[in-house]
Design a protein around this motif. Structure first.
Motif, mmCIF file in Angstrom:
data_model
loop_
_atom_site.group_PDB
_atom_site.id
_atom_site.type_symbol
_atom_site.label_atom_id
_atom_site.label_comp_id
_atom_site.label_asym_id
_atom_site.label_seq_id
_atom_site.Cartn_x
_atom_site.Cartn_y
_atom_site.Cartn_z
ATOM 1 N N GLU A 16 1.072 4.084 -3.027
ATOM 2 C CA GLU A 16 0.832 5.624 -2.603
ATOM 3 C C GLU A 16 2.366 6.346 -3.314
ATOM 4 O OE1 GLU A 16 0.460 5.776 1.408
ATOM 5 O OE2 GLU A 16 -1.416 4.945 1.336
ATOM 6 N N GLU B 259 1.261 -1.183 -0.196
ATOM 7 C CA GLU B 259 0.194 -0.078 0.234
ATOM 8 C C GLU B 259 0.576 1.299 -0.147
ATOM 9 O OE1 GLU B 259 -2.737 0.068 3.114
ATOM 10 O OE2 GLU B 259 -3.815 -1.773 2.988
ATOM 11 N N ARG B 260 1.656 0.577 0.953
ATOM 12 C CA ARG B 260 2.941 2.422 0.550
ATOM 13 C C ARG B 260 3.491 2.741 -0.260
ATOM 14 N NH1 ARG B 260 8.573 3.171 3.874
ATOM 15 N NH2 ARG B 260 8.600 5.097 3.577
ATOM 16 N N GLU C 292 2.080 6.397 -6.889
ATOM 17 C CA GLU C 292 0.672 7.882 -7.076
ATOM 18 C C GLU C 292 1.332 8.759 -7.296
ATOM 19 O OE1 GLU C 292 -2.692 6.629 -4.127
ATOM 20 O OE2 GLU C 292 -2.717 4.761 -6.239
ATOM 21 N N ARG C 293 2.272 9.272 -6.815
ATOM 22 C CA ARG C 293 2.841 10.447 -5.578
ATOM 23 C C ARG C 293 4.039 11.061 -7.144
ATOM 24 N NH1 ARG C 293 3.537 11.012 0.183
ATOM 25 N NH2 ARG C 293 4.699 8.983 -0.619
#
Length: 81
Positions: A11, A7-8, A14-15
């Motif tokens: 994330e 998940e990290r 995505e940035r």
């Protein structure tokens, strides 16, 4: 279900701007390759080692590796003297 680490990672990805996604994909592909099953490569390496070991002990006791190397170099490159 994703683990916290995945998940990290998502994330973080995505940035990252689309312009830099090529690098992310390249890194991920390299990581995937590093973690892939290397069974075929290991088998090939073991077969090569076995082939080399077949020649073990075939040299005469007075074999001089340095002299043989020198002769091979002279044959290939000539005598520099």
């Amino acid at each position: 279900m994703m683990t916290h680490m995945k998940e990290r990672a998502v994330e973080l990805i995505e940035r990252i701007p689309d312009d830099n996604m090529f690098y992310v994909i390249n890194i991920l592909q390299n990581l995937e390759e590093m973690s892939s099953d290397k069974t075929a490569e290991k088998k090939q390496a073991m077969e090569a080692l076995e082939g080399v070991l077949k020649f073990s002990g075939r040299l005469s006791e007075d074999f001089d590796a340095d002299k043989e190397l020198e002769l091979a170099r002279e044959e290939k490159y000539g005598n520099p003297d």
